[in-house]
Design an enzyme around this catalytic site. Structure first.
Site, PDB file in Angstrom:
ATOM      1  N   LYS A  79      -3.766  12.147  -2.899  1.00  0.00           N
ATOM      2  CA  LYS A  79      -3.132  11.285  -2.008  1.00  0.00           C
ATOM      3  C   LYS A  79      -2.866   9.884  -2.662  1.00  0.00           C
ATOM      4  O   LYS A  79      -3.736   9.398  -3.387  1.00  0.00           O
ATOM      5  CB  LYS A  79      -3.649  11.311  -0.446  1.00  0.00           C
ATOM      6  CG  LYS A  79      -2.933  10.459   0.443  1.00  0.00           C
ATOM      7  CD  LYS A  79      -3.648  10.607   1.896  1.00  0.00           C
ATOM      8  CE  LYS A  79      -3.066   9.878   2.805  1.00  0.00           C
ATOM      9  NZ  LYS A  79      -3.856  10.058   4.073  1.00  0.00           N
ATOM     10  N   SER A 154      -0.790  11.429   8.218  1.00  0.00           N
ATOM     11  CA  SER A 154      -0.063  10.745   7.170  1.00  0.00           C
ATOM     12  C   SER A 154      -0.152  11.384   5.459  1.00  0.00           C
ATOM     13  O   SER A 154       0.386  11.159   4.808  1.00  0.00           O
ATOM     14  CB  SER A 154      -0.743   9.270   6.958  1.00  0.00           C
ATOM     15  OG  SER A 154      -2.301   9.667   6.556  1.00  0.00           O
ATOM     16  N   SER A 178      -5.085  12.719   9.764  1.00  0.00           N
ATOM     17  CA  SER A 178      -4.301  12.751   8.749  1.00  0.00           C
ATOM     18  C   SER A 178      -4.369  13.798   7.853  1.00  0.00           C
ATOM     19  O   SER A 178      -3.631  14.190   6.934  1.00  0.00           O
ATOM     20  CB  SER A 178      -3.992  11.417   8.062  1.00  0.00           C
ATOM     21  OG  SER A 178      -3.351  10.537   8.939  1.00  0.00           O
TER      22      SER A 178
HETATM   23  N1  GLN Z   1      -1.434   9.530  13.402  1.00  0.00           N
HETATM   24  C1  GLN Z   1      -2.399   8.841  13.202  1.00  0.00           C
HETATM   25  C2  GLN Z   1      -2.310   7.268  12.824  1.00  0.00           C
HETATM   26  O1  GLN Z   1      -0.971   7.082  12.766  1.00  0.00           O
HETATM   27  C3  GLN Z   1      -3.328   9.444  11.770  1.00  0.00           C
HETATM   28  C4  GLN Z   1      -3.804   8.340  11.327  1.00  0.00           C
HETATM   29  C5  GLN Z   1      -4.687   8.908   9.955  1.00  0.00           C
HETATM   30  O2  GLN Z   1      -5.603   9.560   9.980  1.00  0.00           O
HETATM   31  N2  GLN Z   1      -4.624   8.196   8.715  1.00  0.00           N
HETATM   32  O3  GLN Z   1      -2.959   6.614  13.082  1.00  0.00           O
END
Ligand code: GLN
Length: 518
Positions: A79, A154, A178
């Site tokens: 990532k 994400s 995420s």
């Molecule tokens: N949907 C969550 C957010 O926008 C996911 C965040 C994450 O796990 N990085 O905060």
């Protein structure tokens, strides 16, 4: 061999050990697939072909010399939130579009030490804020199961790369789902470890008390191989925990499903917006686990309604603090021709950050400001503790908790749901981060239903943004199931899912695009 991308991690390690193929052949195979197929998926932000081939050659040489480890020569995608020395690390932001880290994240360094070959860096929502991978400065990633749909986020690039067979496994990070949400939407297995199990050093911070790296792969077994690399104490991360690491691969059969008590939270499955087909596939999977000897126990998690407001105070508050370092002075994007220092700060930050990141900085700064701090931030921290206690109370009577990952299957790219609706979608993933618990998402079936998206609250499609890019004709899309464990139960979670995957074949299904040969 033309089907190297079909092989599991275990099969790859065996093939390399038995010289059925070399690390170079394997790496060239994946690079060729990326070159041919990724233009449709857009998983990769940076492909590091030259470096990958050099790493592969080094892996082959090491094996010749008798010094190879289990994973030496196996490719991986990282990532783009993990710092990689000499290779761009953008976190999906214009702010870091030209950022080259002078050092490797611990997770990346451990991968290198294990002999993993880095194919490249994969896309993500900007600074890991989002659930669709559309909040990326670089590009929009598609779901390999239906290229018109979101891969989730994400870590959408990680999920799409693995689901399209453009990497055998990938790293992800999970601050509020995420890893688990994109894994679920792309038919993969993803593990969010206990907070402190995996080093955060060199992992670009979003909300430091929630952020945790973990593996994303096709199966629990594949995840176990990557956990063996990622997990462990790191002196460079003061929140990483000094605690012995399990051998996750050796433990894959250590926990028996027989006698396992699985808690089913009433608040998760009834009286709330949950696609009826998603619920149906999850209940089928739970019945399967029951037939393997598990005991299903209905439980209460009374704090469920507090998850979203609590997370969306704490995460933005930490983000506003973490992201204050991007000021146009030290590193990252700097605006053209600043008039004075204030102008430099203001324009660098408003031009360098995307809309969602700015929204969260504003929410977080507000919540932390004098006069509001006690009412919002301190209150949220107290509720956070209650959420944790709610889980710990449940674990007195049960071993793991079953939960959906998402309220529906993947929706359309460009749906552009209102922020508060996207936030509400995180209900099933964020409590785990607030409590610091481990959880695993894995595929448990397919569903086509999209129209009854919120069956208990009927709405016109346009009310929630659907239909903006055409109607959604039904496509079979993956459904995920989540198991939440008590602290440090990663081995148990991987083991339970491994046994489920020995008895079922949802995790072996491939998206049509993954069947394409390069
Ligand atoms: N949907 C969550 C957010 O926008 C996911 C965040 C994450 O796990 N990085 O905060």
């Amino acid at each position: 061999m033309t089907d190297l991308h079909r092989l599991s991690i275990r099969e790859l390690t065996e093939g390399l050990a038995n010289a059925k193929f070399s690390a170079r052949e394997l790496t060239e195979h994946y690079l060729k697939r990326i070159e041919k197929i990724d233009a449709q998926v857009n998983a990769y932000v940076t492909v590091t072909a030259e470096q990958a081939l050099a790493q592969a050659d080094a892996a082959d040489a090491l094996r010749q010399a008798g010094g190879a480890g289990v994973l030496t020569g196996v490719p991986i995608a990282h990532k783009d939130i993990f710092c990689t020395q000499g290779i761009k690390t953008t976190a999906g932001s214009k702010m870091l579009d030209n950022f080259i880290s002078p050092y490797d994240a611990t997770v990346v360094a451990k991968g290198k030490a294990a002999g993993l070959v880095t194919l490249g860096k994969v896309n993500m929502d900007e600074f890991a804020m989002g659930s669709t991978s559309e909040n990326s400065y670089a590009k929009i990633t598609a779901n390999p199961w239906d290229l018109r749909r979101i891969p989730g986020g994400s870590s959408g690039g990680s999920a799409a790369a693995v689901a399209a067979d453009l990497a055998p496994f990938a790293t992800g990070t999970d601050t509020g789902g995420s890893i688990r949400q994109p894994a679920a939407l792309c038919g993969l297995t993803g593990l969010k470890p206990t907070y402190g199990r995996v080093s955060r050093f060199g992992m670009i911070a979003y909300a430091s008390s929630l952020d945790q790296g973990g593996p994303m792969a096709r199966s629990a077994e594949d995840c176990a191989y990557l956990m063996n690399v990622m997990a462990g104490h790191d002196a460079k991360d003061s929140t990483s925990v000094e605690k012995d690491v399990d051998d996750y691969v050796a433990n894959l059969n250590a926990t028996s499903v027989k006698g396992l008590r699985i808690g089913i939270p009433k608040q998760y499955f009834y009286d709330r917006p949950l696609d009826v087909d998603v619920r149906d596939r999850i209940f089928n999977a739970l019945r399967q686990l029951e037939s393997m000897g598990a005991e299903l126990v209905e439980i209460d998690l009374d704090m469920t309604e507090a998850y979203v407001p609590t997370y969306y105070l704490i995460a933005p508050a930490e983000a506003s603090s973490n992201l204050s370092r991007y000021d146009g002075v030290r590193y990252g994007y700097r605006c053209e021709n600043p008039l004075d220092l204030m102008d430099l700060y203001k324009r660098s930050r408003s031009e360098g950050f995307g809309e969602e990141v700015q929204r969260r900085i504003l929410i977080g700064t507000y919540a932390l400001s004098a006069g509001y701090y006690d009412a919002y931030y301190v209150k949220a921290q107290k509720v956070r503790r209650l959420i944790q206690q709610d889980f710990l109370k449940a674990f007195e009577n049960i071993d793991v908790i079953a939960a959906p990952v998402t309220t529906s299957t993947a929706y359309r790219l460009g749906a552009k749901l209102a922020p508060e609706i996207t936030y509400a979608e995180d209900i099933y993933t964020i409590a785990v981060n607030l409590a610091g618990l481990p959880a695993i998402a894995f595929p448990c079936g397919f569903a086509t239903r999209q129209s009854d998206y919120y069956p208990e609250v009927p709405r016109e499609p346009n009310d929630i943004g659907f239909g903006t890019s055409g109607s959604c004709e039904p496509v079979e899309l993956p459904v995920g199931l989540q198991l939440i464990g008590n602290y440090w139960s990663e081995s148990q979670l991987l083991s339970v899912v491994h046994q489920y995957q020995q008895a079922t074949d949802w995790h072996t299904q491939r998206a049509a695009i993954a069947e394409e040969n390069a």
